[in-house]
Design a protein around this motif. Structure first.
Motif, PDB file in Angstrom:
ATOM      1  N   ALA A  10       0.823  -1.212   0.000  1.00  0.00           N
ATOM      2  CA  ALA A  10       0.000   0.000   0.000  1.00  0.00           C
ATOM      3  C   ALA A  10       0.858   1.263   0.000  1.00  0.00           C
ATOM      4  O   ALA A  10       0.527   2.249  -0.673  1.00  0.00           O
ATOM      5  CB  ALA A  10      -0.928  -0.002   1.211  1.00  0.00           C
ATOM      6  N   ALA A  11       1.950   1.239   0.737  1.00  0.00           N
ATOM      7  CA  ALA A  11       2.793   2.432   0.871  1.00  0.00           C
ATOM      8  C   ALA A  11       3.677   2.683  -0.349  1.00  0.00           C
ATOM      9  O   ALA A  11       3.854   3.826  -0.758  1.00  0.00           O
ATOM     10  CB  ALA A  11       3.659   2.311   2.126  1.00  0.00           C
ATOM     11  N   LEU A  43      -4.574   2.037  -7.552  1.00  0.00           N
ATOM     12  CA  LEU A  43      -5.780   1.242  -7.288  1.00  0.00           C
ATOM     13  C   LEU A  43      -6.385   1.630  -5.947  1.00  0.00           C
ATOM     14  O   LEU A  43      -5.681   1.972  -5.011  1.00  0.00           O
ATOM     15  CB  LEU A  43      -5.437  -0.257  -7.300  1.00  0.00           C
ATOM     16  N   SER A  44      -7.725   1.537  -5.859  1.00  0.00           N
ATOM     17  CA  SER A  44      -8.400   1.909  -4.622  1.00  0.00           C
ATOM     18  C   SER A  44      -9.602   0.998  -4.389  1.00  0.00           C
ATOM     19  O   SER A  44     -10.226   0.519  -5.336  1.00  0.00           O
ATOM     20  CB  SER A  44      -8.865   3.365  -4.698  1.00  0.00           C
ATOM     21  N   LEU A  45      -9.915   0.795  -3.118  1.00  0.00           N
ATOM     22  CA  LEU A  45     -11.069  -0.032  -2.746  1.00  0.00           C
ATOM     23  C   LEU A  45     -12.309   0.793  -2.415  1.00  0.00           C
ATOM     24  O   LEU A  45     -13.346   0.241  -2.122  1.00  0.00           O
ATOM     25  CB  LEU A  45     -10.710  -0.928  -1.558  1.00  0.00           C
ATOM     26  N   GLY A  46     -12.200   2.089  -2.376  1.00  0.00           N
ATOM     27  CA  GLY A  46     -13.409   2.877  -2.183  1.00  0.00           C
ATOM     28  C   GLY A  46     -13.421   3.861  -1.037  1.00  0.00           C
ATOM     29  O   GLY A  46     -14.475   4.169  -0.513  1.00  0.00           O
ATOM     30  N   GLY A  47     -12.299   4.332  -0.602  1.00  0.00           N
ATOM     31  CA  GLY A  47     -12.252   5.411   0.374  1.00  0.00           C
ATOM     32  C   GLY A  47     -12.846   5.096   1.724  1.00  0.00           C
ATOM     33  O   GLY A  47     -12.542   4.093   2.349  1.00  0.00           O
ATOM     34  N   GLY A  55      -9.255  -6.752   7.225  1.00  0.00           N
ATOM     35  CA  GLY A  55      -9.651  -5.399   7.636  1.00  0.00           C
ATOM     36  C   GLY A  55      -8.560  -4.372   7.403  1.00  0.00           C
ATOM     37  O   GLY A  55      -8.819  -3.269   6.902  1.00  0.00           O
ATOM     38  N   LEU A  56      -7.336  -4.712   7.749  1.00  0.00           N
ATOM     39  CA  LEU A  56      -6.245  -3.759   7.545  1.00  0.00           C
ATOM     40  C   LEU A  56      -5.895  -3.599   6.062  1.00  0.00           C
ATOM     41  O   LEU A  56      -5.529  -2.510   5.628  1.00  0.00           O
ATOM     42  CB  LEU A  56      -5.023  -4.158   8.365  1.00  0.00           C
ATOM     43  N   ILE A  57      -6.035  -4.654   5.286  1.00  0.00           N
ATOM     44  CA  ILE A  57      -5.841  -4.524   3.838  1.00  0.00           C
ATOM     45  C   ILE A  57      -6.853  -3.532   3.265  1.00  0.00           C
ATOM     46  O   ILE A  57      -6.509  -2.669   2.456  1.00  0.00           O
ATOM     47  CB  ILE A  57      -5.935  -5.895   3.137  1.00  0.00           C
ATOM     48  N   LEU A  58      -8.102  -3.634   3.708  1.00  0.00           N
ATOM     49  CA  LEU A  58      -9.122  -2.683   3.251  1.00  0.00           C
ATOM     50  C   LEU A  58      -8.812  -1.267   3.745  1.00  0.00           C
ATOM     51  O   LEU A  58      -8.895  -0.301   2.984  1.00  0.00           O
ATOM     52  CB  LEU A  58     -10.510  -3.109   3.738  1.00  0.00           C
ATOM     53  N   TYR A  59      -8.452  -1.149   5.005  1.00  0.00           N
ATOM     54  CA  TYR A  59      -8.165   0.160   5.589  1.00  0.00           C
ATOM     55  C   TYR A  59      -6.979   0.834   4.907  1.00  0.00           C
ATOM     56  O   TYR A  59      -6.991   2.035   4.653  1.00  0.00           O
ATOM     57  CB  TYR A  59      -7.919   0.015   7.096  1.00  0.00           C
ATOM     58  N   TRP A  60      -5.946   0.059   4.608  1.00  0.00           N
ATOM     59  CA  TRP A  60      -4.754   0.605   3.967  1.00  0.00           C
ATOM     60  C   TRP A  60      -4.927   0.768   2.455  1.00  0.00           C
ATOM     61  O   TRP A  60      -4.037   1.284   1.783  1.00  0.00           O
ATOM     62  CB  TRP A  60      -3.549  -0.297   4.221  1.00  0.00           C
ATOM     63  N   SER A  98      -2.886  -6.686  -2.289  1.00  0.00           N
ATOM     64  CA  SER A  98      -2.604  -7.599  -1.179  1.00  0.00           C
ATOM     65  C   SER A  98      -3.791  -8.479  -0.807  1.00  0.00           C
ATOM     66  O   SER A  98      -3.659  -9.345   0.065  1.00  0.00           O
ATOM     67  CB  SER A  98      -2.160  -6.797   0.051  1.00  0.00           C
ATOM     68  N   LEU A  99      -4.927  -8.286  -1.450  1.00  0.00           N
ATOM     69  CA  LEU A  99      -6.095  -9.120  -1.137  1.00  0.00           C
ATOM     70  C   LEU A  99      -5.818 -10.628  -1.250  1.00  0.00           C
ATOM     71  O   LEU A  99      -6.316 -11.398  -0.424  1.00  0.00           O
ATOM     72  CB  LEU A  99      -7.288  -8.711  -1.994  1.00  0.00           C
ATOM     73  N   PRO A 100      -5.000 -11.087  -2.219  1.00  0.00           N
ATOM     74  CA  PRO A 100      -4.701 -12.522  -2.265  1.00  0.00           C
ATOM     75  C   PRO A 100      -3.947 -13.048  -1.036  1.00  0.00           C
ATOM     76  O   PRO A 100      -3.892 -14.254  -0.807  1.00  0.00           O
ATOM     77  CB  PRO A 100      -3.842 -12.678  -3.523  1.00  0.00           C
TER      78      PRO A 100
END
Length: 150
Positions: A23-24, A30-34, A98-103, A108-110
């Motif tokens: 993420a960093a 790419l984004s998951l939706g803010g 949860g942290l993958i979504l938050y970040w 990294s979803l896989p």
């Protein structure tokens, strides 16, 4: 020493480090939706922490070990263990997701299914084999009533 490195929190920390680095340093736009992804991520992390706390509390109440490589003194079937045979590992997976979504670590979803696969192969199956040998019919009945994950 290596036995203490091969524990689920270390595997979780490694997956979290990979997700954070992705993420960093490699977001690739790419984004998951803010804010929605942040909210869902927070709910998942909170749920994971609660699952782990409930399971640890129940294991402490039953006076059995929480350490994966040790033999259990009792077959815990009460509390959160009446819903899932592995609530701590489920909590770990929820925290990772949860942290993958938050970040916003889309790539990294896989890591989530990879983490679950590693935990199942390295910890869940060997633990269940030890419980099956020690508690025999009681463990078989428990497996019929309660699913491995959810």
């Amino acid at each position: 020493m290596t036995r203490w490195l091969d524990i689920p929190p270390v595997w979780l920390a490694c997956c979290l480090a990979l997700a954070w680095c992705q993420a960093a340093f490699f977001p690739l736009g790419l984004s998951l939706g803010g804010i929605g992804a942040d909210f869902v991520g927070g709910i998942l992390v909170g749920g994971g922490v609660i699952l782990i706390a409930l399971a640890a509390s129940e294991m402490r109440r039953q006076k059995t070990t929480i350490i994966p490589h040790q033999d259990a003194d009792r077959l815990v079937q009460s509390g959160i263990f009446s819903r899932s045979r592995n609530p701590i590992y489920l909590g770990d997976a929820l925290i990772l997701l949860g942290l993958i979504l938050y970040w916003d670590a889309v790539l990294s979803l896989p890591l989530v299914p990879v983490f679950v696969w590693i935990i199942e192969k390295r910890f869940v199956i060997p633990e269940e084999n030890r419980l099956r040998i020690k508690f025999r019919a009681n463990f078989a009945r428990y497996c019929e009533k309660v699913r491995r994950w959810v």
